[in-house]
Design an enzyme around this catalytic site. Structure first.
Site, short mmCIF file in Angstrom:
data_model
loop_
_atom_site.label_atom_id
_atom_site.label_comp_id
_atom_site.label_asym_id
_atom_site.label_seq_id
_atom_site.Cartn_x
_atom_site.Cartn_y
_atom_site.Cartn_z
N LYS A 52 -23.54 59.10 36.22
CA LYS A 52 -23.10 58.71 34.88
C LYS A 52 -22.46 57.33 34.78
O LYS A 52 -21.81 57.01 33.79
CB LYS A 52 -22.17 59.78 34.25
CG LYS A 52 -22.65 61.20 34.35
CD LYS A 52 -24.13 61.39 34.16
CE LYS A 52 -24.60 61.18 32.73
NZ LYS A 52 -26.10 61.28 32.69
N HIS A 112 -27.48 58.54 44.46
CA HIS A 112 -26.07 58.82 44.15
C HIS A 112 -25.31 59.09 45.45
O HIS A 112 -24.17 59.56 45.41
CB HIS A 112 -25.96 60.06 43.25
CG HIS A 112 -26.43 59.85 41.84
ND1 HIS A 112 -26.11 58.72 41.11
CD2 HIS A 112 -27.17 60.63 41.02
CE1 HIS A 112 -26.66 58.83 39.91
NE2 HIS A 112 -27.30 59.97 39.82
N SER A 142 -18.78 61.59 30.27
CA SER A 142 -20.23 61.52 30.30
C SER A 142 -20.80 62.63 31.20
O SER A 142 -21.79 63.30 30.86
CB SER A 142 -20.66 60.14 30.80
OG SER A 142 -22.06 60.02 30.79
P1 A3P Z 1 -22.49 58.20 27.92
O1 A3P Z 1 -22.65 59.65 28.24
O2 A3P Z 1 -21.05 57.76 27.99
O3 A3P Z 1 -23.13 57.79 26.66
P2 A3P Z 1 -26.52 57.52 34.26
O4 A3P Z 1 -27.77 56.80 33.91
O5 A3P Z 1 -25.83 57.02 35.47
O6 A3P Z 1 -26.72 59.00 34.24
O7 A3P Z 1 -25.48 57.19 33.11
C1 A3P Z 1 -25.63 57.68 31.80
C2 A3P Z 1 -24.64 56.98 30.92
O8 A3P Z 1 -25.06 55.62 30.73
C3 A3P Z 1 -24.55 57.60 29.54
O9 A3P Z 1 -23.22 57.37 29.09
C4 A3P Z 1 -25.57 56.76 28.78
O10 A3P Z 1 -25.44 56.79 27.40
C5 A3P Z 1 -25.23 55.37 29.34
N1 A3P Z 1 -26.29 54.39 29.13
C6 A3P Z 1 -27.61 54.52 29.39
N2 A3P Z 1 -28.27 53.42 29.01
C7 A3P Z 1 -27.36 52.57 28.50
C8 A3P Z 1 -27.44 51.27 27.92
N3 A3P Z 1 -28.58 50.64 27.79
N4 A3P Z 1 -26.29 50.70 27.50
C9 A3P Z 1 -25.11 51.33 27.64
N5 A3P Z 1 -24.98 52.56 28.16
C10 A3P Z 1 -26.10 53.18 28.59
#
Ligand code: A3P
Length: 299
Positions: A52, A112, A142
Site C-alpha cells: 500500500k 513486498h 490503505s
Molecule cells: P489509498 O488506499 O490511500 O488510496 P499499492 O499499489 O502499493 O497497493 O498502493 C495502493 C495505494 O496507492 C492506494 O492508496 C492507491 O489509491 C494509491 N495509488 C495508486 N495509484 C496512485 C496514483 N497514481 N497516485 C496516487 N496514489 C495512487
C-alpha cells in the site's frame, strides 16, 4: 489471458503463517525456496515496497519510462502481468517466478519482501532497485481497506483490530517499521533508489526525473509531462490496466473498497481517533528510535 484468473480456485481463503519472523500467506511462504533461488538478470528492475505504499503507481511510472510514455504499449496487459509480483503464489494462478520466466528482458518485477529476503541474484547482478516508502498512518488506512476488499485474505473485523495488529507487525509482510528501516539501510547502495510516496504526490515531475536518471534513460520534457498525466491518480483509477478491475470480484471486491481508493496523503486523519493517534505516536516513537528516516504524514 492471465489477467482473468480461474475463479473457482481464487476464492479459497489464504492462511497466514510466520516465516523467518514475518507473517505471510502460507502459499507464499511455501513457495519461498523458488524465490530464493530466482535468477535475476542484470537488466531486471525491481520495484520494492511495503504493501500500500504506492507499488502500482511506481510500477506504472517505471513501465511508462521504459515505453517512452506510450500509453498504447502500457495497455498491453494488466499491471500485475507487466510487472509480475515475484513472491506471489496462489492456487490456480501462475506464480510470480513462473510468470517472470516467460517474460522477455528487460523485466520489471514487483516485490513486498523485506530487504533481507531479497534473492541474492539481484545484488550479485547489480540490478536496479526502486524502493517506495509511504507514511505509516496512510499505509495503515490503505491496508485496512484493501484487506476488507480482498476476499482471499483472512477476514479482519474492525479498523481498531487491524490497527493493533499493524502496530505489532502482525499483518502480511510483517512490520512496516522493520520494512522501511531495513530498506533505508540499503539506500547507500548505488543500485537502490529510495523514494517517498509523499514526495511523488508533492512534485511528480521532480521525482520522475530522479527515476529516469536512475534508470539511465533520457526522456524529452514532453514525454515526462505525458507520463505525469497518464500516471495521475485519476488516469490510473480510470484505466482498467492499472486499477485491478480485471481481477474477478470474488477475489477483489471493489464495491467494498476500490483498489484506487483515494490516492492522497493525510487520509489517516479521517480514520484515526484521537486516542488511536496517541497510542500510535507512542508506538511509532519507540519503533523509530535512533533512525534518521523521517516521514511526512501529510503534504
Ligand atoms: P489509498 O488506499 O490511500 O488510496 P499499492 O499499489 O502499493 O497497493 O498502493 C495502493 C495505494 O496507492 C492506494 O492508496 C492507491 O489509491 C494509491 N495509488 C495508486 N495509484 C496512485 C496514483 N497514481 N497516485 C496516487 N496514489 C495512487
Amino acid at each position: 489471458q492471465q489477467n482473468r484468473m480461474d475463479v473457482s480456485h481464487a476464492i479459497a481463503v489464504e492462511e497466514y503463517v510466520t516465516f523467518r519472523g514475518i507473517l505471510m500467506c502460507k502459499s507464499i511462504a511455501e513457495n519461498y525456496p523458488r524465490v530464493e533461488e530466482f535468477e535475476a538478470r542484470p537488466d531486471d528492475v525491481l520495484i520494492a515496497t511495503y504493501p500500500k505504499a504506492g507499488t502500482t503507481w511506481l510500477s506504472e511510472i517505471v513501465d511508462m519510462v521504459y515505453q517512452d510514455g506510450d500509453a498504447k504499449k502500457c495497455s498491453r496487459d494488466a499491471i500485475f502481468n507487466r510487472v509480475p509480483y515475484l513472491e506471489m503464489c496462489s492456487p490456480g494462478m501462475p506464480s510470480g517466478v513462473e510468470q517472470l520466466a516467460a517474460l522477455p528482458s528487460p523485466r520489471l518485477i514487483k516485490t513486498h519482501l523485506p530487504v533481507h529476503l531479497i534473492p541474492e541474484s539481484f545484488w550479485k547482478n547489480n540490478c536496479k532497485i526502486l524502493y517506495m516508502a509511504r507514511n505509516a498512518k496512510d499505509v495503515a488506512v490503505s491496508y485496512y481497506f484493501f484487506q476488507l476488499a480482498v476476499k482471499v485474505l483472512p477476514a479482519i473485523k474492525t479498523w481498531a483490530e487491524f490497527l493493533e495488529k499493524y502496530m505489532t507487525g502482525e499483518v502480511s509482510c510483517g512490520s512496516w517499521y522493520d520494512h522501511v528501516k531495513g530498506w533505508w539501510q540499503k539506500r547507500v547502495d548505488p543500485c537502490v533508489l529510495y523514494l517517498f510516496y509523499e514526495d511523488m504526490k508533492e512534485d511528480p515531475i521532480r521525482e520522475i526525473r530522479k527515476v529516469v536518471q536512475f534508470l539511465n534513460k533520457d526522456l524529452e520534457e514532453e514525454v515526462l509531462e505525458k507520463i505525469i498525466r497518464l500516471t495521475s491518480f485519476k488516469s490510473m483509477k480510470d484505466n482498467p490496466m492499472t486499477n485491478y478491475t480485471t481481477l474477478p470480484q470474488t477475489f477483489l471486491d471493489h464495491s467494498i473498497s476500490p483498489f484506487m481508493r483515494k490516492g492522497v496523503s493525510g487520509d489517516w486523519k479521517n480514520h484515526f481517533t484521537v486516542a488511536q493517534n496517541e497510542r500510535f505516536e507512542e508506538n511509532y516513537a519507540r519503533n523509530m528510535e535512533g533512525s534518521l528516516l523521517s516521514f511526512r504524514n501529510e503534504i
